[in-house]
Design a protein around this motif. Structure first.
Motif, PDB file in Angstrom:
ATOM      1  N   LEU A  99       0.810  -1.224   0.000  1.00 17.53           N
ATOM      2  CA  LEU A  99       0.000   0.000   0.000  1.00 17.53           C
ATOM      3  C   LEU A  99       0.840   1.269   0.000  1.00 17.53           C
ATOM      4  N   ILE A 100       2.143   1.138   0.203  1.00 21.79           N
ATOM      5  CA  ILE A 100       3.021   2.297   0.329  1.00 21.79           C
ATOM      6  C   ILE A 100       3.555   2.696  -1.041  1.00 21.79           C
ATOM      7  N   ALA A 101       3.145   3.876  -1.485  1.00 22.30           N
ATOM      8  CA  ALA A 101       3.674   4.423  -2.741  1.00 22.30           C
ATOM      9  C   ALA A 101       4.966   5.158  -2.409  1.00 22.30           C
ATOM     10  N   ALA A 112      11.611  -0.697   5.651  1.00 24.04           N
ATOM     11  CA  ALA A 112      11.192   0.528   6.338  1.00 24.04           C
ATOM     12  C   ALA A 112       9.880   0.317   7.096  1.00 24.04           C
ATOM     13  N   VAL A 113       8.930  -0.394   6.486  1.00 26.60           N
ATOM     14  CA  VAL A 113       7.658  -0.689   7.160  1.00 26.60           C
ATOM     15  C   VAL A 113       7.916  -1.576   8.380  1.00 26.60           C
ATOM     16  N   THR A 114       8.763  -2.571   8.221  1.00 25.46           N
ATOM     17  CA  THR A 114       9.081  -3.471   9.335  1.00 25.46           C
ATOM     18  C   THR A 114       9.758  -2.716  10.471  1.00 25.46           C
ATOM     19  N   VAL A 162       8.005   6.860   3.999  1.00 27.27           N
ATOM     20  CA  VAL A 162       7.285   5.636   4.387  1.00 27.27           C
ATOM     21  C   VAL A 162       6.686   5.804   5.781  1.00 27.27           C
ATOM     22  N   SER A 163       7.484   6.286   6.700  1.00 29.29           N
ATOM     23  CA  SER A 163       7.022   6.489   8.077  1.00 29.29           C
ATOM     24  C   SER A 163       5.864   7.485   8.145  1.00 29.29           C
TER      25      SER A 163
END
Length: 192
Positions: A99-101, A112-114, A162-163
């Motif tokens: 979902l991260i553009a 980065a999500v992790t 991302v954050s």
């Protein structure tokens, strides 16, 4: 059961899910998915009679209500950020990654999500008695996230992007959760 804030309700409900309790809870007997016919915490409290509703019952009911009412990205953002259940946290992270553009490579976004969902724990170094996910310190080194060796400033910009997107999702999810919980009458009304 009244919660002092939306965040308190969410954290408490997500923590309850991590507790292994295989006996059928009172809330499960009343709960039917779907907002219109899903039962209410008030009916759960009435049905519990003199023994009363336990905090665990209320937390499990809130968990089920939020899970059924929040859109998947909001639910996954809350699970990734606040859940202590290892498996569900990992599933939520995996659901958020696509979902991260971002202009960053896929591996970078995944890492980065992790890292956002599982921040480094100070003073842990993998020796923790709790059942939390602890990643090795080298996981957080962005040099391993970008195989093309882009500039440090670029990697920091990607990570912040991302954050920021994830924090925005959490903010939206908490606002929607507040709307749901307020309608159910389980949030302490500070104005009253």
């Amino acid at each position: 059961m009244i919660y002092t804030s939306t965040l308190a309700a969410v954290v408490s409900a997500l923590a309850a899910e991590a507790i292994d309790n295989t006996s059928k809870q009172a809330w499960q007997k009343l709960y039917r998915p779907g907002y219109a016919d899903g039962g209410s915490l008030e009916s759960l409290m009435r049905s519990s009679g003199e023994k009363g509703i336990t905090r665990m019952d209320a937390d499990c009911w809130v968990y089920a209500r939020l899970h059924s009412q929040l859109i998947p990205r909001h639910w996954n953002a809350l699970m990734a950020k606040y859940s202590t259940h290892k498996g569900k946290k990992v599933q939520a992270i995996a659901a958020l990654v696509p979902l991260i553009a971002s202009p960053a490579p896929g591996l970078f976004v995944q890492k980065a999500v992790t890292a956002w969902a599982i921040p480094p724990m100070k003073g842990v170094e993998g020796k923790r008695s709790t059942d939390m996910i602890v990643l090795p310190a080298q996981f957080y080194d962005m040099n391993g996230w970008d195989l093309e060796a882009n500039h440090e400033r670029t990697r920091r910009r990607w990570r912040k992007g991302v954050s920021d997107v994830l924090e925005e999702m959490v903010g939206e999810a908490l606002r929607e959760a507040e709307r749901i919980l307020d309608a159910e009458g389980v949030l302490l009304n500070m104005a009253a």
